[in-house]
Scaffold this motif. Sequence first.
Motif, short mmCIF file in Angstrom:
data_model
loop_
_atom_site.label_atom_id
_atom_site.label_comp_id
_atom_site.label_asym_id
_atom_site.label_seq_id
_atom_site.Cartn_x
_atom_site.Cartn_y
_atom_site.Cartn_z
N ARG A 1 8.93 6.06 -0.08
CA ARG A 1 9.30 7.26 -0.84
C ARG A 1 10.79 7.27 -1.16
O ARG A 1 11.21 7.59 -2.28
N ASN B 1 2.58 2.85 9.76
CA ASN B 1 2.23 3.20 8.38
C ASN B 1 3.00 4.43 7.90
O ASN B 1 3.42 4.49 6.73
N THR B 2 3.19 5.40 8.77
CA THR B 2 3.95 6.60 8.41
C THR B 2 5.40 6.23 8.09
O THR B 2 5.98 6.73 7.12
N GLN C 1 5.65 4.45 4.75
CA GLN C 1 5.53 5.40 3.65
C GLN C 1 6.84 6.14 3.41
O GLN C 1 7.23 6.39 2.26
N GLN D 1 0.83 -1.20 0.00
CA GLN D 1 0.00 0.00 0.00
C GLN D 1 0.87 1.26 0.00
O GLN D 1 0.57 2.24 -0.71
N ALA D 2 1.94 1.25 0.79
CA ALA D 2 2.83 2.41 0.85
C ALA D 2 3.49 2.66 -0.50
O ALA D 2 3.74 3.81 -0.87
#
Length: 321
Positions: free
Chosen positions: A313, A305-306, A309, A249-250
């Motif tokens: 990135r 989750n952060t 992500q 998902q990320a």
Amino acid sequence: MSHKVFLTGASGFVGSAILRRLVSDGTTVIAAVRQGNLASSPLVRSVQFHSFEQENDWGGALTECDVVIHSAARVHVMNDTETDPLAAFRRVNVEGTLALARQAIAAGVKRFVFISSIKVNGEGTQPGKPYTANDTPQPQDPYGISKLEAETALQALARESGLEVVIVRPVLVYGPGVKANFLNMMRWLDRGIPLPFGAIHNRRSLVALDNLVDLVVTCMSHEAAANQVFLVSDGEDLSTTELLRRMGQALGRPARLLPVPAGLLSTGAKVLGKGSLSQRLCGSLQVDINKTRDLLGWHPPVKVNTALQAAARHYQEYDKT
């Protein structure tokens, strides 16, 4: 209270993140690097760099430092080519650590923060029965043994000298720039490769790089941290299946997971001589961070989750091949 910090391993995955945080906080840092060239780093104007070798005389660099953060180590490797791996680990992780600690004591350093490893506790847990900081250590490989020996020797030095030793045992660390198996996992997901990990019901503790760094910085000065051992994680344990789903998902690449039974995967991995990899993918390894929370009032500042992500990135910008 302002600190002057001597940081080893400053070019490594964890050490470089600690360095960035310390500089951001306005801390005076002397950074030791064993390899890698940081001359082009934007931090070069605010940080004094030294080449780190086991035999170095650090007396001058340690002068006026009140804290040492020791993150340099000979790290765990999958296919070690050393004829005597334990001796190789001991040279760096035990002898090198003690040489630095003795010089720190002679220079009047007050606190020594040692980045150890959960491998001191062991290689795996039963679901719902996490490791704690007070468990009897049961290291299973030369790396874990060397880290335990370093911990034990540092604790003895602390009793003899008054040096405050703080030991931090991280679980698997992930974040921007992560390498090895975690990077491979992101590549598999990014390429849309079907993976046979859709029915893994294990529980694994992980720690985001920023969470580990935050705890290390807390341990620099917190009064209650002196002469303690702390385990660290994100405080949220995931199965391998759930980790892959969230990482997909990320990345914006939904994971294609096949529900192959864990027992079948484990058997196949052992036949192929990949039993240790099977343990990491299918087995559980959980840690209890209640001592860390209660004694230090510390809580992981970054959610899973952060952190995933942020790792995604960085991968998409720098590591995608």
